[in-house]
Design an enzyme around this catalytic site. Structure first.
Site, PDB file in Angstrom:
ATOM      1  N   GLU A 117       0.835  -1.206   0.000  1.00 10.82           N
ATOM      2  CA  GLU A 117       0.000   0.000   0.000  1.00 10.82           C
ATOM      3  C   GLU A 117       0.870   1.258   0.000  1.00 10.82           C
ATOM      4  OE1 GLU A 117      -3.465   1.912   2.933  1.00 10.82           O
ATOM      5  OE2 GLU A 117      -2.059   0.431   3.723  1.00 10.82           O
ATOM      6  N   LYS A 161      -9.394   2.506  -1.859  1.00 14.02           N
ATOM      7  CA  LYS A 161      -9.632   2.057  -0.480  1.00 14.02           C
ATOM      8  C   LYS A 161     -11.003   2.540  -0.011  1.00 14.02           C
ATOM      9  CE  LYS A 161      -6.973   1.805   3.863  1.00 14.02           C
ATOM     10  NZ  LYS A 161      -5.700   2.252   4.482  1.00 14.02           N
ATOM     11  N   CYS A 169      -5.631  -2.903   2.526  1.00 15.29           N
ATOM     12  CA  CYS A 169      -5.306  -2.814   3.960  1.00 15.29           C
ATOM     13  C   CYS A 169      -6.550  -2.893   4.851  1.00 15.29           C
ATOM     14  CB  CYS A 169      -4.491  -1.548   4.243  1.00 15.29           C
ATOM     15  SG  CYS A 169      -3.627  -1.598   5.843  1.00 15.29           S
TER      16      CYS A 169
END
Length: 552
Positions: A45, A113, A149
């Site tokens: 990430e 995200k 994540c």
């Protein structure tokens, strides 16, 4: 012939803002994957920018340059595997933490995200917009789903990806280290593979960034939680994972499984890496510190020697008339065992000069902590002068117990650019010294053997700022102090709960008071590596002015 897919995982160390250097690392990893016949190479990430960027990513010029660097990198990804790499993405719809898929000279997908963390060290809700849950993308024979994540910590993203055709989950992470974090990550990952029935690749970055440390420990799980691959913590690793399609879908074949050290080793490695990366990424090659003959400075010197090499560690003994011969001998012994340079700079004449200059103002008063602090601040001034003159970063040496209760002098022994022990309680300082004396690893640049003199570990701690001074003159025994602090700081227990656990109420109330009134000192203190869930800074944000006390 079974259908196969090779995925190259690059568990690497990025530097915030070093777009060119980070892109070069990514390209080198891609070339290694290409040579190995991989269909895809994956990096963590926000790798292109480094992580965490904090408010840098709110600066339009920063994001503009990052996206330009990403497009330039994409142009180089031709005639070979796809490359997955994290970086910011801004458009008219918002500002995103994105995972970019590059292939055949262009950007073929961006995964945005969705869940933005806002607990402990994270505050991504103020930095990014929440992206829609992205669908899977195809690389060769395989449909890949990428929860970025935090997205993997919630079931909805993985479930949506599975329902829309993902055949494996690739999770790029910037997950910071703290003690026993791997167990928590593993529990989350197992939950996702059980829910979806898909293999999961957990790819984490390594390296130090300010107080945060990224430990890697990347792994691959098959359905039912079976471990197929596990990378070592704290090492940069580029290696390959082979998947094979069978009657039940894609499965990772057994591969590399590195040892996972215990808490003591991982904490020590974290402190060494944190110091090394803070110095290297800031442009420093050498350190200087006050070596007092006590255990804290001996451990800091050892960490510094292991991080930078003994030849880059300058130790200075700064005695006054209160410094015992034993401390002088112990400091010399510690420096000799490590192979570090040791110089002596007496503060006695300077102490007389300062006290003489103040004598007409202090006439009629009794000596107290004022005179003690003068000594500490003189030492800080001497060490800062050496740091300035020779370009070595000054390390401060206070442990978490002292920093918690303010048993440290602002502008004195707190002076310095970095504190390797900031999140290590005193009782763990003792045990860490014992661990290091008994263990040596290839990543340590210092010598093996008993590098911390045993007599330093066993003698009663003292600041030696007055005659016959011992730490326990001012503080409870460290075993008691640390147990109370862990309950107050890490566990947020009330005074009543701590007293019910068997501690003296007056002692608990005193420690609570010292903890609160020392917030202003911590606000001005040097950064240090985060080892716990309640390190002083982003984990625990308290007001400096605070009149509340637990009434229980």
């Amino acid at each position: 012939m079974a259908e196969t897919f090779r995925l190259t995982l690059a568990q690497l160390n990025a530097t915030v803002g070093a777009f060119g250097a980070n892109a070069d690392k990514a390209l080198a990893a891609w070339q290694e994957g290409k040579r190995a016949g991989a269909q895809m190479v994956a990096l963590p990430e926000m790798f292109l920018t480094g992580y965490q960027t904090q408010d840098l990513v709110l600066k339009p010029a920063f994001v503009r340059d990052a996206m330009a660097a990403m497009e330039a990198l994409a142009a180089k990804i031709t005639d070979g595997p796809a490359l997955g790499i994290g970086g910011p993405y801004w458009d008219e719809s918002g500002q995103y933490n994105a995972y970019w898929i590059l292939q055949e000279g262009k950007v073929v997908a961006r995964l945005l995200k969705h869940h933005l963390p806002y607990e402990d060290v994270f505050d991504e809700m103020r930095l990014f917009d929440s992206g829609p849950i992205s669908g899977p993308y195809r690389i060769g024979p395989l449909r890949v789903g990428t929860p970025v994540c935090e997205d993997a910590w919630h079931p909805d993203v993985a479930e949506t990806l599975a329902e829309t055709g993902a055949e494996i989950l690739l999770v790029p992470n910037g997950s910071p280290y703290r003690r026993r974090k791997l167990d928590l990550r593993m529990n989350v990952a197992v939950a996702r593979v059980v829910e979806t029935g898909l293999p999961l690749v957990y790819l984490n970055m390594v390296g130090g960034q300010d107080d945060q440390l990224f430990d890697g420990s990347s792994f691959v799980l098959n359905p039912h939680g079976e471990m197929a691959v596990h990378f070592a913590p704290f090492d940069e690793v580029i290696d390959h994972v082979d998947f094979e399609r069978g009657p039940e879908g894609w499965r990772a074949l057994p591969g590399r499984k590195d040892a996972q050290p215990d808490d003591w080793e991982q904490d020590y490695r974290a402190m060494v890496m944190g110091l090394h990366d803070y110095l290297a990424k800031s442009g420093f090659k050498k350190v200087v510190l006050g070596l007092s003959g006590g255990i804290d400075s001996a451990l800091v010197a050892t960490i510094a020697a292991d991080a930078m090499g003994p030849e880059n560690v300058h130790c200075v003994m700064l005695p006054s008339r209160f410094t015992s011969q034993g401390s002088l001998d112990d400091a010399a012994d510690a420096a000799r065992r490590l192979g570090c340079r040791l110089d002596t700079v007496s503060i006695e004449e300077s102490r007389h000069a300062v006290e003489g200059a103040l004598a007409h103002l202090m006439e009629g008063t009794k000596p107290d902590v004022t005179e003690e602090n003068i000594q500490s601040r003189l030492r800080g001034a001497m060490l800062m002068a050496i740091s300035n003159k020779f370009g070595a970063m000054l390390l401060t040496t206070g442990n978490k117990s002292e920093v918690a209760v303010g048993y440290c002098t602002i502008y004195g022994d707190m002076a310095g650019g970095y504190n390797p022990l900031k999140d290590l309680y005193k009782t763990r300082v003792f045990e860490t010294c014992r661990w290091r004396n008994a263990n040596h690893r290839p990543w340590m640049k210092g010598p093996e053997g008993e590098v911390v003199p045993p007599q330093i570990i066993t003698k009663p701690p003292s600041a030696e700022l007055r005659e016959n001074q011992k730490d326990q003159d001012s503080l409870p025994p460290y075993e008691v102090l640390d147990a109370i602090l862990e309950r107050l700081v890490e566990e947020d227990q009330s005074v009543e709960e701590i007293v019910a656990a068997g501690f003296d109420r007056a002692t608990v109330k005193r420690i609570e008071h010292l903890l609160y009134i020392s917030e202003w000192k911590r606000f001005q203190s040097a950064p240090g590596p985060r080892l716990t869930t309640r390190a002083f800074w982003l984990d625990r944000r308290y007001p400096m002015v605070n009149r509340w006390r637990d009434p229980s």
